[in-house]
Design a protein around this motif. Structure first.
Motif, PDB file in Angstrom:
ATOM      1  N   ARG A 297      99.713 -18.087  73.642  1.00 11.83           N
ATOM      2  CA  ARG A 297      99.995 -18.579  72.291  1.00 11.83           C
ATOM      3  C   ARG A 297      98.686 -18.711  71.505  1.00 11.83           C
ATOM      4  O   ARG A 297      97.826 -19.533  71.834  1.00 11.83           O
ATOM      5  N   PRO A 323     102.648 -18.533  67.518  1.00 11.58           N
ATOM      6  CA  PRO A 323     103.736 -19.495  67.302  1.00 11.58           C
ATOM      7  C   PRO A 323     103.600 -20.246  65.980  1.00 11.58           C
ATOM      8  O   PRO A 323     102.520 -20.303  65.401  1.00 11.58           O
ATOM      9  N   SER A 326     102.804 -26.773  65.082  1.00 16.74           N
ATOM     10  CA  SER A 326     103.513 -28.025  65.365  1.00 16.74           C
ATOM     11  C   SER A 326     103.391 -28.929  64.122  1.00 16.74           C
ATOM     12  O   SER A 326     102.492 -28.736  63.289  1.00 16.74           O
ATOM     13  N   ASP A 368      95.461 -28.572  69.550  1.00 11.46           N
ATOM     14  CA  ASP A 368      96.921 -28.422  69.651  1.00 11.46           C
ATOM     15  C   ASP A 368      97.319 -27.921  71.048  1.00 11.46           C
ATOM     16  O   ASP A 368      96.947 -26.820  71.451  1.00 11.46           O
ATOM     17  N   ASN A 370      99.945 -26.676  72.006  1.00 14.55           N
ATOM     18  CA  ASN A 370     100.802 -25.477  71.947  1.00 14.55           C
ATOM     19  C   ASN A 370     100.022 -24.206  71.647  1.00 14.55           C
ATOM     20  O   ASN A 370     100.605 -23.144  71.458  1.00 14.55           O
ATOM     21  N   ASP A 372      96.871 -21.687  72.971  1.00 15.04           N
ATOM     22  CA  ASP A 372      96.048 -21.367  74.154  1.00 15.04           C
ATOM     23  C   ASP A 372      94.728 -20.689  73.809  1.00 15.04           C
ATOM     24  O   ASP A 372      93.830 -20.613  74.654  1.00 15.04           O
TER      25      ASP A 372
END
Ligand code: COA
Length: 462
Positions: A297, A323, A326, A368, A370, A372
């Motif tokens: 991600r 993605p 968030s 974050d 989420n 990577d």
């Protein structure tokens, strides 16, 4: 016979057979490279017609040298090599590097078979024939006949082409990629890619292994070595096309084999196949300077919408995901953007983005869970200030201790001219790879993702 190559790369004594006073000869260049190396060992020139070369006492033959010899470099015409190799076996030399050409690469398999017969059932190990030798940048020894001094670093390079090997030294220097060892394997009579991958897998000076290959002699051994290797292995395999395969046969006497099978085998073993040597260095730079991506991600930051889309497409085409942000990250970045602009992934900081926006957005993505891996891009558009873009990244590296704090990779992309070029060096010197192409950036992030996957597999197997 397999074995540790430590003495090969760090010999206590080296002899050069075919050493010459004539500065245009390869045997002169090889001796000189060893002599001017920042490395301590005994050096023995061997030439039946000379008493002294480059200030060193000269010997008529290997047998005449007092004491043992760890490495012998041979630089005499091919037809003389079998006799000299036999003398080396008798003298119990540990390693022989055969620089001489004129064997299977010109279709003369009988002469190469003769060498094979001589070393069969002995402990001697042979590099080549038809090799440039090696440069051990970690320890300062140059056991090759070619020019080029690699910057010391942690990428080991194995090349089946001597000339390309040298080109790679200059390319590596240019790209700020440091080298631990670079070695030409030539016709691979004995010491083969798998021996070297095994050695570099535990070499403390090596973090990434890169290979240029034209043919593989023992496919199973090659795959097993990549599989067992504790480090990323990058492979450029030449001879993809029918015409390219013909060319490999006349270059190093290699059979190129089916390209699809090679690709599948390299992938299955956990290696990473690169299109060419530039891609190898792109990926090596990322793998040597950045932590792996432990997932696929990716967060993208740009000051130009177009570049953000190109990066997104390139990432998706390479198995990476972009993605949605968030809610927490959205809020953090929304705060620093002009009112009319809303953050997305890719995050467009818009044309007048300066230090603060880049810094805030980069740290928000790094924080974050989420995300990577992060790609930070800059287009040298009308309002852009490249110094503020690179300054924000450098601050992450130096003050925030990027890798220790976040354990995520960060790559950069730029599109622009001269003013940018100067700043690119600052990032490269700080270990942050920066590429002038969205595709090259995405491919390198893909390599970091594959390395993350390899590490996970390794952990599961333990
Ligand atoms: N032992 C030691 N030295 C010997 C010898 C022996 N038995 N027989 C001859 N020599 C000496 C020669 O007298 C000569 O020294 P000199 O200059 O003082 O006369 C020296 O060894 C070299 O022999 P020479 O016949 O002059 O060969 P060369 O230097 O012209 O070429 C090679 C030898 C190996 C360089 C050449 O045959 C070759 O293969 N070139 C291509 C190499 C290459 O590109 N390799 C792949 C790289 S990727």
């Amino acid at each position: 016979m397999k074995g540790n190559l430590d003495t090969f790369f760090k010999p206590k004594s080296i002899a050069v057979v075919g050493a010459s006073k004539n500065p245009t000869k390869i045997g002169h260049a090889a001796l000189k490279n060893i002599l001017i190396s920042d490395y301590e060992c005994k050096i023995y020139p061997i030439n039946p017609h000379e008493k002294e070369i480059l200030g060193l006492r000269c010997y008529t033959k290997v047998a005449e040298v007092p004491g043992s010899i760890d490495v012998v470099l041979i630089s005499v015409p091919a037809k003389l090599v079998p006799q000299i190799l036999s003398e080396c076996v008798k003298k119990q030399v540990k390693y022989v590097i055969i620089i001489s050409s004129g064997f299977s690469e010109i279709g003369d398999h009988s002469l190469e078979n003769e060498l094979r017969q001589i070393i069969n059932n002995t402990h001697i190990r042979v590099l080549g024939p038809n090799t440039m030798g090696y440069k051990n940048a970690s320890d300062g020894l140059d056991a090759s006949f070619v020019f080029g001094v690699p910057r010391k670093g942690n990428v080991a390079l194995i090349s089946q082409s001597g000339a390309l090997g040298i080109g790679m030294i200059y390319l590596a220097n240019n790209e700020f990629v440091g080298v631990s060892k670079i070695i030409g394997v030539g016709n691979k009579l004995d010491i083969d890619d798998d021996d070297l991958i095994d050695y570099f897998s535990t070499d403390p000076e090596t973090k990434v292994i890169g290979l240029y290959i034209e043919g593989i002699k023992d496919g199973r051994a090659f795959m097993n070595s990549i599989k067992a290797c504790h480090k990323p292995v990058l492979v450029v395999k030449a001879g993809r096309s029918a015409a390219g395969a013909r060319a490999t046969a006349s270059h190093t006497g290699s059979m190129a084999g089916s390209d699809k099978i090679y690709s599948a085998a390299i992938k299955q073993a956990g290696g990473i196949r690169c299109r060419d040597v530039v891609e190898l260095f792109d990926m090596a730079q990322a793998l040597a300077g950045q932590p792996p991506a432990m997932g696929n991600r990716i967060g993208i930051i740009t000051n130009g919408g177009g570049l953000g889309i190109l990066l997104t497409d390139a990432c998706e085409a390479n198995g990476l995901q972009i993605p949605k942000l968030s809610a927490k990250t959205f809020k953090k970045i929304d705060k620093i953007l002009p009112d009319l602009i809303k953050p997305n992934n890719p995050i467009d900081l818009v044309a007048d983005a300066g230090f603060e926006r880049y810094e805030a957005a980069t740290s928000a993505l790094l924080e974050d869970p989420n995300i990577d891996g992060v790609i930070v891009a800059s287009v040298h558009g009308g309002y852009a200030r490249p110094r503020e873009f690179t300054g924000a990244i450098l601050k992450m590296v130096r003050q925030r201790k990027l890798h220790e704090t976040y354990k995520k990779p960060l790559l950069a992309t730029w599109v622009g001219g001269r003013e940018f070029e100067d700043l690119v060096w600052d990032l490269k010197a700080a270990g942050v790879p920066i590429y002038p192409s969205s595709w090259r950036t995405a491919r390198s992030m893909h390599a970091l993702y594959l390395e993350g996957e390899r590490l996970k597999r390794e952990e599961n197997e333990d």
